[in-house]
Structures are given as structure tokens and as C-alpha cells.
Design a protein around this motif. Structure first.
Motif, PDB file in Angstrom:
ATOM      1  N   SER A  26      22.676  -8.537 -11.339  1.00 47.50           N
ATOM      2  CA  SER A  26      22.805  -7.693 -12.527  1.00 47.50           C
ATOM      3  C   SER A  26      23.252  -8.529 -13.724  1.00 47.50           C
ATOM      4  CB  SER A  26      23.819  -6.576 -12.292  1.00 47.50           C
ATOM      5  OG  SER A  26      25.137  -7.092 -12.281  1.00 47.50           O
ATOM      6  N   GLU A  27      22.848  -8.081 -14.890  1.00 49.78           N
ATOM      7  CA  GLU A  27      23.242  -8.755 -16.127  1.00 49.78           C
ATOM      8  C   GLU A  27      24.760  -8.691 -16.288  1.00 49.78           C
ATOM      9  OE1 GLU A  27      22.368  -8.492 -20.917  1.00 49.78           O
ATOM     10  OE2 GLU A  27      21.313  -7.160 -19.560  1.00 49.78           O
ATOM     11  N   TRP A  30      26.121 -11.427 -13.766  1.00 52.03           N
ATOM     12  CA  TRP A  30      25.592 -12.795 -13.861  1.00 52.03           C
ATOM     13  C   TRP A  30      25.481 -13.305 -15.286  1.00 52.03           C
ATOM     14  CZ3 TRP A  30      24.366 -16.056  -9.759  1.00 52.03           C
ATOM     15  CH2 TRP A  30      24.613 -15.499  -8.508  1.00 52.03           C
ATOM     16  N   GLY A  31      25.592 -12.408 -16.261  1.00 50.73           N
ATOM     17  CA  GLY A  31      25.587 -12.832 -17.661  1.00 50.73           C
ATOM     18  C   GLY A  31      24.386 -13.679 -18.025  1.00 50.73           C
ATOM     19  N   ASP A  32      24.649 -14.842 -18.633  1.00 46.44           N
ATOM     20  CA  ASP A  32      23.550 -15.694 -19.098  1.00 46.44           C
ATOM     21  C   ASP A  32      23.256 -16.848 -18.149  1.00 46.44           C
ATOM     22  OD1 ASP A  32      25.783 -17.231 -19.545  1.00 46.44           O
ATOM     23  OD2 ASP A  32      25.394 -17.597 -21.662  1.00 46.44           O
ATOM     24  N   THR A  44      17.269 -15.217 -17.243  1.00 50.24           N
ATOM     25  CA  THR A  44      18.535 -14.709 -16.731  1.00 50.24           C
ATOM     26  C   THR A  44      18.319 -13.270 -16.247  1.00 50.24           C
ATOM     27  OG1 THR A  44      19.269 -13.707 -18.812  1.00 50.24           O
ATOM     28  CG2 THR A  44      19.741 -16.068 -18.501  1.00 50.24           C
ATOM     29  N   ALA A  45      19.385 -12.640 -15.796  1.00 46.49           N
ATOM     30  CA  ALA A  45      19.286 -11.240 -15.366  1.00 46.49           C
ATOM     31  C   ALA A  45      18.924 -10.318 -16.530  1.00 46.49           C
ATOM     32  CB  ALA A  45      20.591 -10.790 -14.716  1.00 46.49           C
ATOM     33  N   ALA A  46      19.126 -10.763 -17.753  1.00 49.16           N
ATOM     34  CA  ALA A  46      18.751  -9.965 -18.924  1.00 49.16           C
ATOM     35  C   ALA A  46      17.267 -10.092 -19.251  1.00 49.16           C
ATOM     36  CB  ALA A  46      19.580 -10.399 -20.134  1.00 49.16           C
ATOM     37  N   ASP A  47      16.556 -10.963 -18.546  1.00 48.52           N
ATOM     38  CA  ASP A  47      15.167 -11.282 -18.890  1.00 48.52           C
ATOM     39  C   ASP A  47      14.136 -10.817 -17.864  1.00 48.52           C
ATOM     40  OD1 ASP A  47      16.094 -12.715 -21.175  1.00 48.52           O
ATOM     41  OD2 ASP A  47      16.493 -14.457 -19.898  1.00 48.52           O
ATOM     42  N   TYR A  48      14.485  -9.859 -17.018  1.00 46.92           N
ATOM     43  CA  TYR A  48      13.533  -9.454 -15.975  1.00 46.92           C
ATOM     44  C   TYR A  48      12.214  -8.979 -16.564  1.00 46.92           C
ATOM     45  CZ  TYR A  48      17.221  -9.787 -12.474  1.00 46.92           C
ATOM     46  OH  TYR A  48      18.203 -10.237 -11.647  1.00 46.92           O
ATOM     47  N   ALA A  80      18.935  -1.368 -13.851  1.00 47.80           N
ATOM     48  CA  ALA A  80      19.843  -1.930 -14.857  1.00 47.80           C
ATOM     49  C   ALA A  80      20.600  -0.820 -15.575  1.00 47.80           C
ATOM     50  CB  ALA A  80      19.062  -2.775 -15.857  1.00 47.80           C
ATOM     51  N   ASP A  84      24.560  -0.351 -15.595  1.00 49.46           N
ATOM     52  CA  ASP A  84      25.323  -0.282 -16.841  1.00 49.46           C
ATOM     53  C   ASP A  84      26.200   0.970 -16.868  1.00 49.46           C
ATOM     54  OD1 ASP A  84      24.083  -2.607 -17.637  1.00 49.46           O
ATOM     55  OD2 ASP A  84      22.672  -1.607 -19.001  1.00 49.46           O
TER      56      ASP A  84
END
Length: 136
Positions: A26-27, A30-32, A44-48, A80, A84
């Protein structure tokens, strides 16, 4: 261990199981941190969404069923959003027991090299601590 042809058959089947995507990092946690690298960029997890779009573009053979589709991206977005929501609402206010394992090499980073079909090769893997499926 399974041989590469078996892994690719298993990959196609596993991608049809919605529960598989719940195991994605998860974002929030795991952040960046880079999870997947390709010659073009790091993900990153923000880029799925971008990662799955890139993977979709790499499928060039019209005879082969597309393994990455909008349903996958939509499901990852739902997971996600749920994650959140859980993190924004704080503790669950009920007793919770967390059980997890460790001390087993677990993939934390995949590096796909260039080539005609980068996702049809087994990438070099960087392992970390975990239970063999989910990293700590």
C-alpha cells in the motif's frame, strides 16, 4: 520452484483473483519506495495505474489475450481507497490480533530489463524480510 512456462500460466490465472491485489504493497505503508523498475522509470505503490498501463502497452501480440486490463486497474484503485479509509479512521475500536511471519526471503523490488516483451521474462528480484509472500 516452478519453471518459467509454468509461472507464466500461473500468472495469468492469479491475475483473475481479486484477492491477489489486496496483497500489493500500500502507498500508506510503502510511501515512495521503488517496487518495480523498468528502463523507462521506477514505480512505487502510488504508481499502480501507470505501471499497469505501461504493462498493457507492452503486450504486442494480438493473438495473446491481454493480461492487464481496466478491471485490474479499477480493482487496485478500490483496494487503495479501502486502505486509505481504514488508515484515516484510526484504530478499529475492537480487539485485533495480528499474525504475521518473518525470516523468509520475500520479494520487495523487481527490475525489468529492456527488450521486446520485458514482462515475459523473469526479472531480477531484490528480497527482504517477510513470509515469502508479504514483505514486512
Amino acid at each position: 520452484p516452478l519453471s518459467p512456462p509454468c509461472l507464466f500460466v500461473q500468472r495469468g490465472i492469479q491475475r483473475t483473483f481479486d484477492a491477489s491485489y489486496i496483497l500489493l504493497p500500500s502507498e500508506f505503508e510503502w510511501g515512495d519506495e521503488t517496487l518495480v523498475s523498468t528502463p523507462e522509470r521506477n514505480y512505487t505503490a502510488a504508481d499502480y495505474n501507470e505501471l499497469f498501463t505501461y504493462a498493457q502497452e507492452q503486450v504486442k501480440d494480438p493473438e495473446r489475450p491481454l493480461e492487464v486490463d481496466g478491471a485490474m486497474v479499477d480493482h487496485v484503485k478500490r483496494v487503495a481507497k479501502t486502505s486509505d479509509t481504514l488508515h484515516s479512521e484510526g484504530p478499529p475500536r475492537v480487539p485485533v490480533m495480528c499474525v504475521f511471519g518473518g525470516g523468509v526471503d520475500t520479494p520487495v523490488h523487481l527490475r525489468y530489463e529492456g527488450g521486446a516483451a520485458p514482462f515475459d521474462t523473469l526479472p531480477p528480484v531484490t528480497n527482504g524480510d517477510g513470509d515469502g509472500t508479504v514483505p514486512l
